[in-house]
Design a protein around this motif. Structure first.
Motif, mmCIF file in Angstrom:
data_model
loop_
_atom_site.group_PDB
_atom_site.id
_atom_site.type_symbol
_atom_site.label_atom_id
_atom_site.label_comp_id
_atom_site.label_asym_id
_atom_site.label_seq_id
_atom_site.Cartn_x
_atom_site.Cartn_y
_atom_site.Cartn_z
ATOM 1 N N LYS A 30 1.193 -0.909 -0.398
ATOM 2 C CA LYS A 30 -0.042 0.409 -0.066
ATOM 3 C C LYS A 30 0.613 1.078 -0.022
ATOM 4 O O LYS A 30 1.111 1.865 -0.932
ATOM 5 C CB LYS A 30 -0.742 -0.142 0.997
ATOM 6 C CG LYS A 30 -1.982 1.012 1.143
ATOM 7 C CD LYS A 30 -3.151 0.493 0.239
ATOM 8 C CE LYS A 30 -5.047 1.984 0.306
ATOM 9 N NZ LYS A 30 -5.227 1.329 -1.236
ATOM 10 N N THR A 31 1.663 0.714 1.024
ATOM 11 C CA THR A 31 2.874 2.463 0.848
ATOM 12 C C THR A 31 3.388 2.596 0.170
ATOM 13 O O THR A 31 3.062 3.895 -0.309
ATOM 14 C CB THR A 31 4.034 2.361 2.442
ATOM 15 O OG1 THR A 31 2.972 2.459 2.928
ATOM 16 C CG2 THR A 31 4.665 3.368 2.073
ATOM 17 N N PRO A 32 3.582 1.899 -1.217
ATOM 18 C CA PRO A 32 4.696 2.294 -1.915
ATOM 19 C C PRO A 32 3.785 2.621 -3.792
ATOM 20 O O PRO A 32 4.408 3.328 -4.062
ATOM 21 C CB PRO A 32 5.985 0.801 -2.813
ATOM 22 C CG PRO A 32 5.091 0.074 -1.729
ATOM 23 C CD PRO A 32 4.342 0.908 -0.407
ATOM 24 N N ILE A 33 2.561 2.200 -3.221
ATOM 25 C CA ILE A 33 1.856 2.444 -3.907
ATOM 26 C C ILE A 33 1.367 4.015 -4.194
ATOM 27 O O ILE A 33 1.326 4.842 -4.958
ATOM 28 C CB ILE A 33 0.700 1.341 -4.407
ATOM 29 C CG1 ILE A 33 1.349 -0.538 -5.111
ATOM 30 C CG2 ILE A 33 -0.287 1.601 -5.451
ATOM 31 C CD1 ILE A 33 -0.021 -1.616 -4.944
ATOM 32 N N THR A 34 1.080 3.727 -2.835
ATOM 33 C CA THR A 34 0.568 5.348 -2.984
ATOM 34 C C THR A 34 1.682 6.518 -3.155
ATOM 35 O O THR A 34 1.322 7.196 -3.560
ATOM 36 C CB THR A 34 0.095 5.851 -1.235
ATOM 37 O OG1 THR A 34 -0.653 4.867 -1.063
ATOM 38 C CG2 THR A 34 -0.459 6.822 -0.895
ATOM 39 N N LYS A 35 2.672 6.185 -2.267
ATOM 40 C CA LYS A 35 3.705 7.120 -2.588
ATOM 41 C C LYS A 35 4.169 7.160 -4.966
ATOM 42 O O LYS A 35 4.212 8.128 -5.586
ATOM 43 C CB LYS A 35 5.396 6.874 -2.981
ATOM 44 C CG LYS A 35 4.697 6.800 -0.829
ATOM 45 C CD LYS A 35 6.570 6.292 -0.338
ATOM 46 C CE LYS A 35 6.443 6.420 0.909
ATOM 47 N NZ LYS A 35 8.041 5.823 1.806
ATOM 48 N N ALA A 36 3.454 6.325 -5.698
ATOM 49 C CA ALA A 36 4.462 6.683 -6.943
ATOM 50 C C ALA A 36 3.147 6.958 -7.618
ATOM 51 O O ALA A 36 3.549 7.415 -8.398
ATOM 52 C CB ALA A 36 3.594 4.702 -7.258
ATOM 53 N N MET A 37 2.050 6.607 -7.189
ATOM 54 C CA MET A 37 0.317 7.426 -7.604
ATOM 55 C C MET A 37 0.741 9.124 -7.851
ATOM 56 O O MET A 37 1.017 9.963 -8.303
ATOM 57 C CB MET A 37 -0.482 7.394 -6.692
ATOM 58 C CG MET A 37 -0.944 5.483 -7.186
ATOM 59 S SD MET A 37 -2.378 5.404 -5.726
ATOM 60 C CE MET A 37 -3.714 6.037 -6.974
ATOM 61 N N PHE A 38 1.713 9.521 -6.195
ATOM 62 C CA PHE A 38 1.854 10.735 -6.172
ATOM 63 C C PHE A 38 2.823 11.243 -6.798
ATOM 64 O O PHE A 38 2.973 11.855 -7.368
ATOM 65 C CB PHE A 38 2.357 10.885 -4.452
ATOM 66 C CG PHE A 38 1.217 11.529 -3.684
ATOM 67 C CD1 PHE A 38 0.380 12.790 -3.976
ATOM 68 C CD2 PHE A 38 1.062 10.913 -2.814
ATOM 69 C CE1 PHE A 38 -0.139 12.602 -3.317
ATOM 70 C CE2 PHE A 38 -0.147 10.333 -1.690
ATOM 71 C CZ PHE A 38 -0.665 11.876 -2.410
ATOM 72 N N ILE A 39 3.939 10.653 -6.898
ATOM 73 C CA ILE A 39 4.900 10.969 -7.951
ATOM 74 C C ILE A 39 5.078 10.901 -9.488
ATOM 75 O O ILE A 39 5.180 11.429 -10.299
ATOM 76 C CB ILE A 39 6.184 9.933 -7.865
ATOM 77 C CG1 ILE A 39 6.809 9.892 -6.628
ATOM 78 C CG2 ILE A 39 7.140 9.743 -8.891
ATOM 79 C CD1 ILE A 39 7.549 8.776 -6.258
#
Length: 406
Positions: A223-232
């Motif tokens: 969940k955490t890396p996906i959320t970060k990737a969406m922001f990027i």
């Protein structure tokens, strides 16, 4: 019929039949023994009567008659009324008219009597021996037989008692109680079964806990890396790449949410919080979580009340609507609802397999490529938890998924 009967009922039936068989056997034995006794007594009485007739040749007095009767261990009846009652009411078994005199053998109330007449003498005598002694022996035999039978029944039922307890624990486990602990004290076959089942329960619980831990850790870590990737991805200037990445990350996020819902529905701690609410409230919640464009969905609702978990039921409707829009050629769906059923309708080809094929958890890759992954499994599970039913049919070029409420 016999295959479907329980072991306990089968044992009860066997012992009831055995009890009936023993009772009938002893009843027949008593009847035959009584007939044998009467025949023996008749022969004995004939011999006694003939001997008494010969003894009366000397015309003895009362004391002499008593002495003769006592010799044969019999009792003389002297009361005239009693003698008349036997003569009038008794059944004559034997009547002999000999040179020495006449004698008759009567039976009355299962008692044999000898009536002797000679030269002015008439004697009514009966044997001191009775059939009561035989009955006591037979009654004792019956009591011993029934005692053995009931003892065997008690021992067998007691032996099967652990099997009934085991059945109750297995039933609890099948109903979702994973904290079942099987206790076993014996080393016989039932104890071995209980021990094996307890070991299986322990193994299943360990695997379930391992699965739950794995699912939670995996979803948390992803969940955490996906959320970060969406922001990027939002910062990319190339619109085509940005949209492609966001679509991919949104898809990954949806998969994680589906896995989380599956984990929740299959957990032993699943709790359905039902409350009386309006369908329109559930529909509004569904639109909020689905983030649909107004042109994607047409609805025709006759508002009604139902007992439902608003959060769960909204997820079920959202999955049905998402599938309908995603796999319809015109990307459009129609929702019709009343107090009897909820229909999600969209254009499209009919399903290649039955609905059950697509509602299996963790669908195969070829199923997912057709657009049916965990979504329909979640819908069916939520419907079942509410006591509703998910059905499907295809009519005039349209797929219709329905949740039947009653």
């Amino acid at each position: 019929m016999i295959r479907n009967i329980s072991i306990s009922a089968f044992i009860n039936t066997i012992f009831i039949l055995a009890l009936i068989a023993v009772s009938i056997t002893f009843a027949i034995f008593i009847k035959l023994d009584k007939q044998r006794y009467n025949i023996t007594m008749q022969k004995k009485y004939e011999l006694v009567a003939e001997n008494i007739l010969k003894s009366l040749e000397g015309k003895p007095n009362n004391a002499g008659i008593k002495f003769i009767v006592d010799q044969f261990k019999m009792v003389q009846l002297t009361e005239q009324e009693q003698k008349l009652r036997i003569i009038n009411n008794g059944k004559t078994l034997i009547l002999r008219d000999t040179l020495d005199g006449v004698y008759r053998i009567f039976i009355l109330d299962d008692i044999l009597y000898i009536y002797i007449q000679r030269d002015g003498y008439n004697l009514m005598i009966k044997d001191t021996q009775s059939y009561t002694h035989n009955l006591m022996i037979i009654a004792l035999a019956i009591a011993i037989s029934l005692g053995v039978l009931f003892s065997l029944y008690y021992i067998l039922k007691r032996k099967l008692k652990p099997l009934r307890r085991l059945n109750k624990e297995i039933k609890k486990f099948s109903e979702g109680n994973f904290n079942v602990k099987i206790k076993f004290n014996s080393t016989d076959e039932i104890g071995t079964i209980a021990k094996t089942f307890d070991e299986a329960l322990t193994h299943i619980n360990n695997q379930r806990k391992s699965k739950d831990l794995f699912m939670r850790n995996m979803m948390h870590e992803l969940k955490t890396p996906i959320t970060k990737a969406m922001f990027i991805a939002e910062t990319l200037e190339d619109e085509k790449k940005r949209d492609m990445l966001q679509k991919a990350f949104h898809r990954m996020d949806d998969i994680i949410k589906e896995l989380a819902m599956v984990e929740k529905l299959t957990s032993s701690n699943t709790f359905v919080y039902k409350e009386l609410t309006s369908f329109f409230k559930i529909y509004t919640r569904t639109l909020d979580i689905a983030l649909l464009s107004p042109d994607k969905l047409t609805s025709k609702i006759k508002d009604f009340k139902l007992n439902a978990d608003i959060a769960m039921f909204s997820v079920a409707l959202k999955n049905l609507i998402d599938n309908a829009i995603k796999f319809s050629p015109n990307s459009h769906a129609t929702l019709n609802a009343d107090k009897h059923r909820i229909d999600i309708i969209s254009e499209g080809e009919p399903l290649k397999e039955s609905l059950e094929y697509y509602t299996e958890p963790f669908s195969q890759e070829e199923k997912r490529s057709d657009g049916f992954g965990l979504g329909l499994y979640i819908v069916k599970t939520i419907a079942n938890l509410h006591g509703f039913k998910l059905v499907y049919n295809h009519n005039k070029g349209k797929n219709i998924f329905s949740i039947l409420i009653d």
